[in-house]
Design a protein around this motif. Structure first.
Motif, PDB file in Angstrom:
ATOM      1  N   ASN A  14      -8.159   3.286   0.689  1.00 19.17           N
ATOM      2  CA  ASN A  14      -8.722   2.796   1.821  1.00 19.17           C
ATOM      3  C   ASN A  14      -9.097   1.270   1.933  1.00 19.17           C
ATOM      4  OD1 ASN A  14      -8.476   5.214   3.345  1.00 19.17           O
ATOM      5  ND2 ASN A  14     -10.275   6.064   2.151  1.00 19.17           N
ATOM      6  N   VAL A  15      -9.522   0.695   0.773  1.00 13.17           N
ATOM      7  CA  VAL A  15     -10.022  -0.531   0.738  1.00 13.17           C
ATOM      8  C   VAL A  15      -9.070  -1.681   0.806  1.00 13.17           C
ATOM      9  CG1 VAL A  15     -11.067  -2.362  -0.782  1.00 13.17           C
ATOM     10  CG2 VAL A  15     -12.165   0.072  -0.509  1.00 13.17           C
ATOM     11  N   PHE A  16      -7.836  -1.376  -0.017  1.00 19.19           N
ATOM     12  CA  PHE A  16      -6.823  -2.428  -0.110  1.00 19.19           C
ATOM     13  C   PHE A  16      -6.060  -2.768   1.218  1.00 19.19           C
ATOM     14  CE2 PHE A  16      -6.584  -1.736  -4.654  1.00 19.19           C
ATOM     15  CZ  PHE A  16      -6.579  -3.187  -5.222  1.00 19.19           C
ATOM     16  N   PRO A  17      -5.791  -1.860   1.857  1.00 23.95           N
ATOM     17  CA  PRO A  17      -5.276  -2.393   3.453  1.00 23.95           C
ATOM     18  C   PRO A  17      -6.240  -3.094   4.266  1.00 23.95           C
ATOM     19  CG  PRO A  17      -4.762  -0.088   3.259  1.00 23.95           C
ATOM     20  CD  PRO A  17      -5.779  -0.513   1.907  1.00 23.95           C
ATOM     21  N   ALA A  18      -7.514  -2.954   3.903  1.00 23.17           N
ATOM     22  CA  ALA A  18      -8.608  -3.726   4.743  1.00 23.17           C
ATOM     23  C   ALA A  18      -8.385  -5.184   4.146  1.00 23.17           C
ATOM     24  CB  ALA A  18      -9.893  -3.084   4.572  1.00 23.17           C
ATOM     25  N   SER A  50      -0.423   0.925  -1.575  1.00 25.19           N
ATOM     26  CA  SER A  50      -1.444   0.205  -0.908  1.00 25.19           C
ATOM     27  C   SER A  50      -1.466  -1.165  -1.571  1.00 25.19           C
ATOM     28  CB  SER A  50      -2.803   0.864  -1.164  1.00 25.19           C
ATOM     29  OG  SER A  50      -2.828   1.982  -0.511  1.00 25.19           O
ATOM     30  N   ILE A  51      -1.480  -1.238  -3.006  1.00 26.64           N
ATOM     31  CA  ILE A  51      -1.645  -2.679  -3.457  1.00 26.64           C
ATOM     32  C   ILE A  51      -0.119  -3.613  -3.220  1.00 26.64           C
ATOM     33  CG2 ILE A  51      -1.756  -4.104  -5.703  1.00 26.64           C
ATOM     34  CD1 ILE A  51      -3.099  -1.403  -6.755  1.00 26.64           C
ATOM     35  N   ILE A  52       0.966  -2.690  -3.421  1.00 24.37           N
ATOM     36  CA  ILE A  52       2.139  -3.565  -3.079  1.00 24.37           C
ATOM     37  C   ILE A  52       2.287  -3.955  -1.537  1.00 24.37           C
ATOM     38  CG2 ILE A  52       4.772  -3.166  -3.378  1.00 24.37           C
ATOM     39  CD1 ILE A  52       4.167  -1.656  -5.916  1.00 24.37           C
ATOM     40  N   MET A  53       1.535  -3.183  -0.922  1.00 28.08           N
ATOM     41  CA  MET A  53       1.692  -3.796   0.501  1.00 28.08           C
ATOM     42  C   MET A  53       1.223  -5.280   0.621  1.00 28.08           C
ATOM     43  SD  MET A  53      -1.267  -2.985   3.248  1.00 28.08           S
ATOM     44  CE  MET A  53      -2.382  -3.826   2.810  1.00 28.08           C
ATOM     45  N   PHE A  54       0.664  -6.008  -0.294  1.00 24.28           N
ATOM     46  CA  PHE A  54       0.487  -7.342  -0.423  1.00 24.28           C
ATOM     47  C   PHE A  54       1.635  -8.038  -0.339  1.00 24.28           C
ATOM     48  CE2 PHE A  54      -3.823  -6.558  -1.337  1.00 24.28           C
ATOM     49  CZ  PHE A  54      -4.402  -7.397  -0.671  1.00 24.28           C
ATOM     50  N   ALA A  55       2.996  -7.375  -0.795  1.00 27.06           N
ATOM     51  CA  ALA A  55       4.237  -8.267  -0.789  1.00 27.06           C
ATOM     52  C   ALA A  55       4.653  -8.368   0.665  1.00 27.06           C
ATOM     53  CB  ALA A  55       5.234  -7.354  -1.470  1.00 27.06           C
ATOM     54  N   GLU A  56       4.002  -7.268   1.679  1.00 23.83           N
ATOM     55  CA  GLU A  56       4.411  -7.607   2.951  1.00 23.83           C
ATOM     56  C   GLU A  56       3.574  -8.446   3.635  1.00 23.83           C
ATOM     57  OE1 GLU A  56       4.075  -3.535   4.454  1.00 23.83           O
ATOM     58  OE2 GLU A  56       6.142  -2.995   3.316  1.00 23.83           O
ATOM     59  N   LEU A  57       2.622  -9.021   3.080  1.00 29.61           N
ATOM     60  CA  LEU A  57       1.674 -10.026   3.533  1.00 29.61           C
ATOM     61  C   LEU A  57       1.861 -11.439   3.039  1.00 29.61           C
ATOM     62  CD1 LEU A  57      -1.707  -8.206   3.688  1.00 29.61           C
ATOM     63  CD2 LEU A  57      -0.049  -8.499   5.667  1.00 29.61           C
TER      64      LEU A  57
END
Length: 86
Positions: A14-18, A50-57
């Motif tokens: 819940n925290v990482f996407p925020a 959730s963490i790897i989502m940072f790649a998309e950012l």
């Protein structure tokens, strides 16, 4: 954590996407907490995603560090990291 309450993997999910791409410092702190707390957190599919989502950012370097430490690289994880490079 100061009160002795240990976060669950869902806490991190819940925290990482925020976090935003500008908040890389806190992302590194959270990842460090994951590593310190234990592998059951770092190696959870939902936490990894959730963490790897940072790649998309656009934070591909950070996402790659996490990707390299994933024990099970399932399709979802590969798709996310590939999407980050694209």
């Amino acid at each position: 954590m100061k009160m002795g309450i240990k976060p669950s993997p869902v806490s991190f999910v819940n925290v990482f996407p925020a976090l935003s791409v500008r908040d890389l410092k806190n992302a590194n702190v959270l990842y460090g907490m994951l590593v310190k707390i234990g592998s059951e957190y770092v190696n959870g599919l939902f936490v990894e995603s959730s963490i790897i989502m940072f790649a998309e950012l656009g934070c591909v370097d950070f996402a790659r560090k996490v990707f390299d430490h994933c024990l099970e690289k399932k399709t979802e994880i590969w798709n996310t990291i590939i999407g980050g490079y694209v």
